[in-house]
Design a protein around this motif. Structure first.
Motif, PDB file in Angstrom:
ATOM      1  N   GLY A 138       0.804  -1.213   0.000  1.00  0.00           N
ATOM      2  CA  GLY A 138       0.000   0.000   0.000  1.00  0.00           C
ATOM      3  C   GLY A 138       0.837   1.263   0.000  1.00  0.00           C
ATOM      4  N   LEU A 139       1.958   1.239   0.723  1.00  0.00           N
ATOM      5  CA  LEU A 139       2.849   2.396   0.734  1.00  0.00           C
ATOM      6  C   LEU A 139       3.391   2.682  -0.663  1.00  0.00           C
ATOM      7  N   PHE A 140       3.784   1.629  -1.368  1.00  0.00           N
ATOM      8  CA  PHE A 140       4.311   1.814  -2.727  1.00  0.00           C
ATOM      9  C   PHE A 140       3.210   2.242  -3.696  1.00  0.00           C
ATOM     10  N   ASN A 141       1.999   1.707  -3.512  1.00  0.00           N
ATOM     11  CA  ASN A 141       0.891   2.091  -4.399  1.00  0.00           C
ATOM     12  C   ASN A 141       0.496   3.555  -4.209  1.00  0.00           C
ATOM     13  N   SER A 142       0.862   4.123  -3.055  1.00  0.00           N
ATOM     14  CA  SER A 142       0.525   5.521  -2.773  1.00  0.00           C
ATOM     15  C   SER A 142       1.493   6.497  -3.424  1.00  0.00           C
ATOM     16  N   LEU A 143       2.566   5.965  -3.999  1.00  0.00           N
ATOM     17  CA  LEU A 143       3.586   6.827  -4.592  1.00  0.00           C
ATOM     18  C   LEU A 143       3.325   7.061  -6.073  1.00  0.00           C
ATOM     19  N   PRO A 144       3.550   8.277  -6.548  1.00  0.00           N
ATOM     20  CA  PRO A 144       3.445   8.517  -8.001  1.00  0.00           C
ATOM     21  C   PRO A 144       4.583   7.818  -8.747  1.00  0.00           C
ATOM     22  N   SER A 145       4.337   7.400  -9.962  1.00  0.00           N
ATOM     23  CA  SER A 145       5.337   6.699 -10.757  1.00  0.00           C
ATOM     24  C   SER A 145       5.562   7.430 -12.078  1.00  0.00           C
ATOM     25  N   LEU A 146       6.809   7.502 -12.484  1.00  0.00           N
ATOM     26  CA  LEU A 146       7.133   8.095 -13.779  1.00  0.00           C
ATOM     27  C   LEU A 146       6.967   7.089 -14.913  1.00  0.00           C
ATOM     28  N   ASP A 147       6.882   5.800 -14.558  1.00  0.00           N
ATOM     29  CA  ASP A 147       6.834   4.753 -15.580  1.00  0.00           C
ATOM     30  C   ASP A 147       5.413   4.344 -15.958  1.00  0.00           C
ATOM     31  N   GLU A 148       4.432   4.669 -15.099  1.00  0.00           N
ATOM     32  CA  GLU A 148       3.070   4.228 -15.357  1.00  0.00           C
ATOM     33  C   GLU A 148       2.137   5.423 -15.497  1.00  0.00           C
ATOM     34  N   ASP A 149       1.209   5.295 -16.405  1.00  0.00           N
ATOM     35  CA  ASP A 149       0.228   6.344 -16.643  1.00  0.00           C
ATOM     36  C   ASP A 149      -1.044   5.992 -15.872  1.00  0.00           C
ATOM     37  N   VAL A 150      -1.229   6.593 -14.700  1.00  0.00           N
ATOM     38  CA  VAL A 150      -2.398   6.314 -13.867  1.00  0.00           C
ATOM     39  C   VAL A 150      -3.180   7.599 -13.655  1.00  0.00           C
ATOM     40  N   GLU A 151      -4.510   7.456 -13.583  1.00  0.00           N
ATOM     41  CA  GLU A 151      -5.362   8.625 -13.389  1.00  0.00           C
ATOM     42  C   GLU A 151      -5.392   9.053 -11.929  1.00  0.00           C
ATOM     43  N   ARG A 152      -5.258   8.102 -11.019  1.00  0.00           N
ATOM     44  CA  ARG A 152      -5.358   8.407  -9.602  1.00  0.00           C
ATOM     45  C   ARG A 152      -4.464   7.457  -8.808  1.00  0.00           C
ATOM     46  N   LEU A 153      -3.785   7.984  -7.789  1.00  0.00           N
ATOM     47  CA  LEU A 153      -2.991   7.137  -6.909  1.00  0.00           C
ATOM     48  C   LEU A 153      -3.908   6.254  -6.081  1.00  0.00           C
TER      49      LEU A 153
END
Length: 361
Positions: free
Chosen positions: A251-266
């Motif tokens: 969950g901690l990692f999923n809460s972080l923004p990523s430069l490699d993935e295009d996600v609409e919401r954390l």
């Protein structure tokens, strides 16, 4: 035996409102020259653990209920205050979280550094002040500012002064409690580089308390993830960053923004850290965990080894990745992922994820 061994450490704060169970039977070890990252949300018990090592838990209301803190084979919890004062500042130093309050506002910074050197370095005050000027230079502050007061320094410069105090007597162990808090990104990088350089020069060990997983990746050798006063996952950088095995760590990692993935919401972790004065039964993370089942709600999981050196406190832990459970509530899991199953087009706040563009009906 490790350089530092913490065994079954339990620290509570006994107040009029009840017992605050800040640290609950944690086990940690640190080898000479290594850096251990202690990661978790606010209220996880990280700072209380550090204060326990330093012998600075305020009593009352704080109380060390049980455990051992073995430093070079000697239990710090059995030492007198006089013996601890000889160790603190000399052999073990702490960089406190807020440099604004860690420094005495009415004393010159040079005198504050020199005080530590004079007490632990067996030297005159004149020699201590000279060495204080050398320490200021090491942390990137001009020595001529030895006579300045804390209010004459910026936040980043104050943090450097606090670090100079901690390193003044070349301690064997440094406990850094969020040393980059409230610093801008550029100053953060400078402070971390400086701490790493000085650690290499002195050969000291470090416990780094932080919320920032990026700082952990750059600085630490081992990582301990802390939640509600317990260690829920412990291992090397590879274990924690590449072979995540606890849902909280995931969950901690999923809460972080990523430069490699295009996600609409954390994907933030739902809910809040439990009240340490009223901890839930069973696994402390189960009210927020999308994988929780009835066992999680009633039975407290033990810390188990899922791979050599990789420890996880989870009933469902397996090597490398969390298991998928067929009986997981799909709506709960969808909520965790930021989706509303009642309307796939909405986010978890009920807002349209693809609103019509201006001019469209």
């Amino acid at each position: 035996m490790s350089f530092l061994d913490i065994k079954d450490l339990t620290i509570h704060y006994i107040t009029d409102e009840g017992v605050v169970k800040a640290v609950n039977g944690i086990d940690l070890s640190l080898e000479k020259g290594d850096t251990l990252g202690l990661v978790g949300e606010t209220g996880a018990g990280k700072t209380t653990t550090a204060l326990g090592v330093m012998g600075l838990v305020p009593d009352p209301p704080g109380k060390v209920i049980s455990g051992e803190i073995l430093y070079n084979g000697e239990d710090l919890l059995k030492k007198s205050n006089a013996e601890l004062r000889k160790i603190r500042g000399g052999e073990i130093s702490m960089i406190f979280q807020d440099p604004m309050t860690a420094l005495n506002p009415v004393l010159r910074v040079g005198d504050q550094i020199a005080e530590v050197i004079h007490l632990h370095g067996n030297c005159s005050r004149t020699e201590a002040l000279k060495r204080a000027m050398d320490m200021l230079q090491k942390v990137g502050i001009p020595p001529e500012r030895v006579s300045d007061y804390p209010h004459q320094f910026s936040g980043g410069m104050k943090q450097r002064v606090v670090i100079a105090i901690a390193l003044a007597c070349t301690p064997q162990l440094i406990i850094a409690d969020e040393p980059t808090t409230a610093l801008d990104v550029t100053i953060q990088a400078q402070v971390l580089d400086m701490m790493n350089d000085l650690k290499q020069q002195i050969g000291t060990s470090m416990i780094l308390i932080t919320h920032d997983l990026g700082v952990v990746a750059e600085t630490c050798d081992k990582v301990a993830i802390m939640y509600a006063g317990e260690i829920v996952e412990y291992g090397t950088l590879r274990h924690i960053f590449k072979e995540v095995s606890h849902p909280y760590t995931k969950g901690l990692f999923n809460s972080l923004p990523s430069l490699d993935e295009d996600v609409e919401r954390l994907q933030p972790i739902r809910g809040m850290m439990p009240d340490p004065a009223n901890l839930p039964d069973g696994c402390k993370f189960h009210p927020r965990c999308p994988y929780a089942d009835e066992t999680c709600k009633t039975v407290c999981p033990a810390l188990q080894e899922v791979a050599p050196g990789h420890l996880v406190r989870c009933h469902h832990a397996t090597k490398g990745v969390p298991l998928y459970f067929p009986d997981v509530d799909e709506n709960e899991l969808a909520y965790q992922q930021g989706k509303d199953t009642s309307n796939p087009g909405n986010d978890y706040l009920g807002r349209n994820k693809n609103p019509p563009k201006r001019g469209e009906a």
